[in-house]
Design a protein around this motif. Sequence first.
Motif, PDB file in Angstrom:
ATOM      1  N   GLU A 125      53.388  -2.770  48.283  1.00  0.00           N
ATOM      2  CA  GLU A 125      54.510  -3.433  47.618  1.00  0.00           C
ATOM      3  C   GLU A 125      54.757  -4.816  48.203  1.00  0.00           C
ATOM      4  N   ARG A 126      54.538  -4.963  49.490  1.00  0.00           N
ATOM      5  CA  ARG A 126      54.701  -6.283  50.113  1.00  0.00           C
ATOM      6  C   ARG A 126      53.590  -7.239  49.675  1.00  0.00           C
ATOM      7  N   SER A 127      52.338  -6.786  49.778  1.00  0.00           N
ATOM      8  CA  SER A 127      51.203  -7.689  49.563  1.00  0.00           C
ATOM      9  C   SER A 127      50.944  -7.989  48.096  1.00  0.00           C
ATOM     10  N   ALA A 128      51.184  -7.023  47.213  1.00  0.00           N
ATOM     11  CA  ALA A 128      50.881  -7.223  45.793  1.00  0.00           C
ATOM     12  C   ALA A 128      52.082  -7.729  45.008  1.00  0.00           C
ATOM     13  N   TRP A 129      53.250  -7.157  45.271  1.00  0.00           N
ATOM     14  CA  TRP A 129      54.422  -7.476  44.454  1.00  0.00           C
ATOM     15  C   TRP A 129      55.397  -8.450  45.114  1.00  0.00           C
ATOM     16  N   GLY A 130      55.376  -8.563  46.431  1.00  0.00           N
ATOM     17  CA  GLY A 130      56.274  -9.495  47.091  1.00  0.00           C
ATOM     18  C   GLY A 130      57.559  -8.886  47.610  1.00  0.00           C
ATOM     19  N   PRO A 142      49.148  -2.036  41.470  1.00  0.00           N
ATOM     20  CA  PRO A 142      49.100  -3.400  42.023  1.00  0.00           C
ATOM     21  C   PRO A 142      48.267  -4.364  41.195  1.00  0.00           C
ATOM     22  N   ASP A 143      47.296  -3.860  40.451  1.00  0.00           N
ATOM     23  CA  ASP A 143      46.496  -4.750  39.606  1.00  0.00           C
ATOM     24  C   ASP A 143      47.327  -5.379  38.493  1.00  0.00           C
ATOM     25  N   ASN A 144      48.474  -4.782  38.186  1.00  0.00           N
ATOM     26  CA  ASN A 144      49.331  -5.307  37.118  1.00  0.00           C
ATOM     27  C   ASN A 144      50.327  -6.353  37.617  1.00  0.00           C
ATOM     28  N   ALA A 145      50.388  -6.546  38.921  1.00  0.00           N
ATOM     29  CA  ALA A 145      51.336  -7.513  39.479  1.00  0.00           C
ATOM     30  C   ALA A 145      50.876  -8.940  39.182  1.00  0.00           C
ATOM     31  N   PRO A 146      51.805  -9.849  38.879  1.00  0.00           N
ATOM     32  CA  PRO A 146      51.430 -11.253  38.669  1.00  0.00           C
ATOM     33  C   PRO A 146      51.033 -11.896  39.989  1.00  0.00           C
ATOM     34  N   LEU A 157      68.476   1.623  40.398  1.00  0.00           N
ATOM     35  CA  LEU A 157      67.547   0.680  39.786  1.00  0.00           C
ATOM     36  C   LEU A 157      66.244   1.414  39.496  1.00  0.00           C
ATOM     37  N   GLY A 158      65.864   1.481  38.235  1.00  0.00           N
ATOM     38  CA  GLY A 158      64.691   2.252  37.853  1.00  0.00           C
ATOM     39  C   GLY A 158      63.417   1.440  37.838  1.00  0.00           C
ATOM     40  N   ASN A 159      62.305   2.165  37.820  1.00  0.00           N
ATOM     41  CA  ASN A 159      60.981   1.588  37.589  1.00  0.00           C
ATOM     42  C   ASN A 159      60.759   0.254  38.294  1.00  0.00           C
ATOM     43  N   GLN A 160      60.828   0.292  39.613  1.00  0.00           N
ATOM     44  CA  GLN A 160      60.532  -0.853  40.491  1.00  0.00           C
ATOM     45  C   GLN A 160      61.264  -2.123  40.076  1.00  0.00           C
ATOM     46  N   PHE A 161      62.535  -1.987  39.688  1.00  0.00           N
ATOM     47  CA  PHE A 161      63.317  -3.141  39.236  1.00  0.00           C
ATOM     48  C   PHE A 161      63.178  -4.281  40.250  1.00  0.00           C
ATOM     49  N   GLY A 162      62.875  -5.454  39.733  1.00  0.00           N
ATOM     50  CA  GLY A 162      62.688  -6.629  40.574  1.00  0.00           C
ATOM     51  C   GLY A 162      61.238  -7.005  40.777  1.00  0.00           C
ATOM     52  N   LEU A 163      60.337  -6.042  40.580  1.00  0.00           N
ATOM     53  CA  LEU A 163      58.909  -6.274  40.790  1.00  0.00           C
ATOM     54  C   LEU A 163      58.180  -6.135  39.457  1.00  0.00           C
ATOM     55  N   VAL A 164      57.708  -7.226  38.914  1.00  0.00           N
ATOM     56  CA  VAL A 164      57.063  -7.234  37.603  1.00  0.00           C
ATOM     57  C   VAL A 164      55.636  -6.700  37.717  1.00  0.00           C
ATOM     58  N   GLY A 165      55.223  -5.946  36.697  1.00  0.00           N
ATOM     59  CA  GLY A 165      53.871  -5.384  36.669  1.00  0.00           C
ATOM     60  C   GLY A 165      53.904  -3.928  37.062  1.00  0.00           C
ATOM     61  N   PHE A 166      54.156  -3.063  36.072  1.00  0.00           N
ATOM     62  CA  PHE A 166      54.464  -1.665  36.360  1.00  0.00           C
ATOM     63  C   PHE A 166      53.305  -0.878  36.960  1.00  0.00           C
ATOM     64  N   TRP A 167      53.636  -0.113  38.011  1.00  0.00           N
ATOM     65  CA  TRP A 167      52.970   1.112  38.426  1.00  0.00           C
ATOM     66  C   TRP A 167      51.581   0.974  39.039  1.00  0.00           C
TER      67      TRP A 167
END
Length: 403
Positions: free
Chosen positions: A287-292, A245-249, A233-243
Amino acid sequence: MARAMEACLWITPKIFDDLRDPAPGVAAFFDHHAAWLEDRPVTVVFCAGNGDHILNYRGPSGWEERFDWARYNCFALGPGGPSGITRAHNRDWLARVREGGERSANPYSAGPMFIVSEQPMDYVTLAGIYAAIRAEAERRGLRVNLLEYLEPGPEFCRSEWKTALHPEVAGSAADAGGHMVPGVIDVTAPLAADSRRYAAHPGGIPAGLPAGDFVAAQTAAFTRDFELDGVMLGNQFGLVGFWHPDNAPPLTPERAAGIERFFLRLREAMGERLVYWMDTYWRAEVERSAWGMSDAAYQSLDAILVSTFAVLVERTEIVPNLLSKAALDGPRPLLGLDFVDPWYWYRTYLDDRRTYLYQREVLAAHAESVAGVSFFANDTFGHFVPEPELTSTLEVVRKGEIG
C-alpha cells in the motif's frame, strides 16, 4: 487473561419491512446476534447506500430530500440507463449460469440484476433508523458505536455526486457485478465550481478545492448532524486503483502528498469521532509503495478492516496483510470474515467453502494479531446470516480470545 475482540457488524436498509418503522427489524438484528454482542466492543456499520447521500447532504434544511439507497441486487448504471444494462446482464446470467452451469466469478457471484425494494428513502427516515438502533442498544444495556458507510465508487445504487455532478474527480472505474462503471473518487483531484448548497459548504464548492478536502469536511458535518460515532471508509477510500497494485496510477510526490492530506484533514475534521478504513487486500508495504499510503495516514485511523472477501482476495496475501496491519501499532486490525453479501447474491459459506474455512483458520492461528472481526450481517434479500454459521464462527472467536 482473556480479551474481548470487537464485533463490527454491517447492516443495510434491506432488513426492514417498513423503512418508516425500523424498530422490529432492529430488534430482530439484536436478537439474532445476541451472542455476538455480549461482553465485547460492538460497532454497527449502517450502509444506507454507497455514501453518495453523505456527499450530497445539504444540512438540516434538506432532511426531507429523497435519495437512492442500496435497494438492488447487482446495481450498475450503463450509458443507456439501468434498464438496458439490466436486460443484457440478465440475459448473460441466464445463458452462462442457469443454462450453462457456470459457478464461478461474475455473473454467477453477482447474480441477476433486480430491485429488492421500491420504498423511498429520505434523511428523516434515515435519522429514524439511526435512532432505532440507538434505542434498542440502550434498552439492552449495550454500548454500540454507530458508523455510516462511505464508498469511493458508484456501486450499490445511483451516485449522482460521483457520476453526474463531479465526474471531473472520478479517477477510475469500479467493477459492479462484472461491469466497469466510472465514478471512483480521486481525493487528490481538484473539484469544479458548484453553486449547490452543501452542509460543509453552504455557499457552494469553490473551483480547485481538492476532492479529499470536501469529503473530509462533508463527512464530518454529516456525522455531526446525525450524532453518529464515525464513518467506515470502504474499498480503500483515498487510494485509486481497486484491489490490485497493478491498477494503481503512477505514484508521484504530489499524489502521495494529496493522499496524506486527505487522511489528515479527515482526522482533524472528525475530531474524536471514529474513522474506520477498509484496506486494499494487500499488505502495508505494498500500500505504501504502489498506492502512496503513509505512516501518518495509517496513524490517523482508529481501525483497519483487513479485507479478505473471497471474490477478490489473493489467499496467499491474507496472513501477510493481517500481520502487517497489526505491526502498525496504531489502528486496530479487524479481520474481515465472509458469510454473505448485502448487494450481490453470492453466499461464501456455500459458494467458496474453501476460502470461507481458511478465513477462520487464519483467525484461529493469528488471533493475537486480531483486535476484532467484521462481517456483513444481512444478505442481498435482507435476511441474516444463518445461525449455524454464526455459531461456529463465534466459537473460533472465543477460543482466540482465550489464547
